[in-house]
Write a protein that holds these residues in place. Structure first.
Motif, mmCIF file in Angstrom:
data_model
loop_
_atom_site.group_PDB
_atom_site.id
_atom_site.type_symbol
_atom_site.label_atom_id
_atom_site.label_comp_id
_atom_site.label_asym_id
_atom_site.label_seq_id
_atom_site.Cartn_x
_atom_site.Cartn_y
_atom_site.Cartn_z
ATOM 1 N N LYS A 1 -4.051 2.858 4.159
ATOM 2 C CA LYS A 1 -3.687 3.805 3.098
ATOM 3 C C LYS A 1 -3.767 5.246 3.607
ATOM 4 O O LYS A 1 -2.860 6.056 3.370
ATOM 5 C CB LYS A 1 -4.621 3.608 1.888
ATOM 6 N N LYS A 2 -4.839 5.562 4.348
ATOM 7 C CA LYS A 2 -4.974 6.917 4.897
ATOM 8 C C LYS A 2 -3.877 7.213 5.908
ATOM 9 O O LYS A 2 -3.317 8.312 5.932
ATOM 10 C CB LYS A 2 -6.350 7.086 5.550
ATOM 11 N N ALA A 3 -3.572 6.231 6.762
ATOM 12 C CA ALA A 3 -2.528 6.424 7.775
ATOM 13 C C ALA A 3 -1.174 6.640 7.112
ATOM 14 O O ALA A 3 -0.405 7.522 7.519
ATOM 15 C CB ALA A 3 -2.482 5.222 8.719
ATOM 16 N N LEU A 4 -0.872 5.854 6.106
ATOM 17 C CA LEU A 4 0.405 6.000 5.398
ATOM 18 C C LEU A 4 0.485 7.337 4.666
ATOM 19 O O LEU A 4 1.541 7.968 4.633
ATOM 20 C CB LEU A 4 0.602 4.827 4.425
ATOM 21 N N TYR A 5 -0.621 7.779 4.104
ATOM 22 C CA TYR A 5 -0.654 9.082 3.434
ATOM 23 C C TYR A 5 -0.352 10.195 4.442
ATOM 24 O O TYR A 5 0.452 11.091 4.179
ATOM 25 C CB TYR A 5 -2.022 9.304 2.771
ATOM 26 N N SER A 6 -0.984 10.107 5.628
ATOM 27 C CA SER A 6 -0.729 11.109 6.675
ATOM 28 C C SER A 6 0.731 11.084 7.112
ATOM 29 O O SER A 6 1.341 12.130 7.323
ATOM 30 C CB SER A 6 -1.632 10.855 7.885
ATOM 31 N N VAL B 1 0.866 -1.170 0.000
ATOM 32 C CA VAL B 1 0.000 0.000 0.000
ATOM 33 C C VAL B 1 0.905 1.223 0.000
ATOM 34 O O VAL B 1 1.651 1.443 0.958
ATOM 35 C CB VAL B 1 -0.929 0.020 1.243
ATOM 36 N N GLY B 2 0.883 1.961 -1.079
ATOM 37 C CA GLY B 2 1.695 3.176 -1.154
ATOM 38 C C GLY B 2 3.179 2.926 -0.936
ATOM 39 O O GLY B 2 3.854 3.735 -0.313
ATOM 40 N N ILE C 1 2.597 -2.775 9.651
ATOM 41 C CA ILE C 1 3.067 -2.056 8.470
ATOM 42 C C ILE C 1 4.591 -2.118 8.458
ATOM 43 O O ILE C 1 5.232 -1.867 9.480
ATOM 44 C CB ILE C 1 2.568 -0.599 8.484
ATOM 45 N N ASP C 2 5.144 -2.473 7.304
ATOM 46 C CA ASP C 2 6.599 -2.562 7.114
ATOM 47 C C ASP C 2 7.268 -3.493 8.130
ATOM 48 O O ASP C 2 8.238 -3.126 8.796
ATOM 49 C CB ASP C 2 7.248 -1.169 7.162
ATOM 50 N N ASP C 3 6.744 -4.693 8.239
ATOM 51 C CA ASP C 3 7.295 -5.689 9.169
ATOM 52 C C ASP C 3 8.512 -6.358 8.560
ATOM 53 O O ASP C 3 8.519 -6.724 7.383
ATOM 54 C CB ASP C 3 6.239 -6.746 9.474
ATOM 55 N N ASP D 1 3.331 10.096 5.317
ATOM 56 C CA ASP D 1 4.154 10.644 4.238
ATOM 57 C C ASP D 1 4.089 12.170 4.189
ATOM 58 O O ASP D 1 5.028 12.824 3.747
ATOM 59 C CB ASP D 1 3.722 10.057 2.886
ATOM 60 N N LYS D 2 2.967 12.726 4.623
ATOM 61 C CA LYS D 2 2.789 14.185 4.620
ATOM 62 C C LYS D 2 3.172 14.806 5.968
ATOM 63 O O LYS D 2 2.936 16.001 6.189
ATOM 64 C CB LYS D 2 1.323 14.540 4.307
ATOM 65 N N ASN D 3 3.738 13.986 6.872
ATOM 66 C CA ASN D 3 4.081 14.453 8.224
ATOM 67 C C ASN D 3 2.901 15.109 8.919
ATOM 68 O O ASN D 3 3.045 16.152 9.574
ATOM 69 C CB ASN D 3 5.273 15.413 8.202
ATOM 70 N N SER D 4 1.719 14.496 8.750
ATOM 71 C CA SER D 4 0.516 15.085 9.352
ATOM 72 C C SER D 4 -0.278 14.057 10.161
ATOM 73 O O SER D 4 -1.501 14.049 10.125
ATOM 74 C CB SER D 4 -0.359 15.708 8.257
#
Length: 172
Positions: free
Chosen positions: A56-61, A7-8, A107-109, A63-66
């Protein structure tokens, strides 16, 4: 069975455990930040797709440092919620002391995290296909404010309504 997808650009692995007897201890491990995983109360999950949209939403946040929370795995739980309250999201979707069925998301295990969690969970490895049978659809409808009228449309489903709310929460 488990689901492992990209995912992303990040690996997301989802597994199910049933008849878990030590959910309270697992919750404490999460709260003390000893485990970098999302432990979800399976009765609040209709389908693994719901989890992947939140990831996907968590990873997007991230990546945007948000991030709204202090970590990626907590952010995933927050993203599952249709609300803006972090504590409400954790108390609704996160593993609870009484949770009998738990969805584990990493995520990323590197392989180590899932090996560790597998030794900590006092329950049996389950099949993600049972989510549709053990989910509390009435509570899910209430949490996401899904109406009978909305579900009466021939092309609508509860999963569609839930995923739409997850995806659109920050846009509304």
């Amino acid at each position: 069975n488990m689901v492992g997808v990209e995912v992303g650009g990040h690996g997301v692995r989802v597994e199910m455990y049933q008849d878990v007897k030590n959910s309270a201890a697992l919750r404490e491990e999460i709260i003390s930040k000893k485990l970098q995983v999302s432990l979800l109360d399976a009765k609040m999950i209709l389908d693994v797709f719901q989890v992947l949209i939140a990831a996907k939403k968590a990873l997007y946040s991230a990546d945007k440092n948000s991030l709204a929370t202090h970590g990626l795995h907590t952010e995933l739980i927050y993203c599952l919620s249709g609300q803006r309250s972090i504590s409400a999201a954790l108390n609704t979707f996160g593993v609870q002391a009484e949770s009998k069925h738990v969805v584990v998301v990493v995520i990323d295990d590197d392989g180590e995290t899932f090996n560790t969690i597998a030794t900590l969970i006092d329950g049996k490895h389950g099949n993600l296909d049972v989510l549709k049978d053990i989910s509390d659809t009435e509570k899910i409808k209430k949490i996401y404010k899904v109406t009978a009228e909305e579900l009466s449309h021939p092309s609508s489903s509860l999963l569609d309504s839930v995923v739409t709310r997850i995806a659109a929460r920050d846009s509304l």
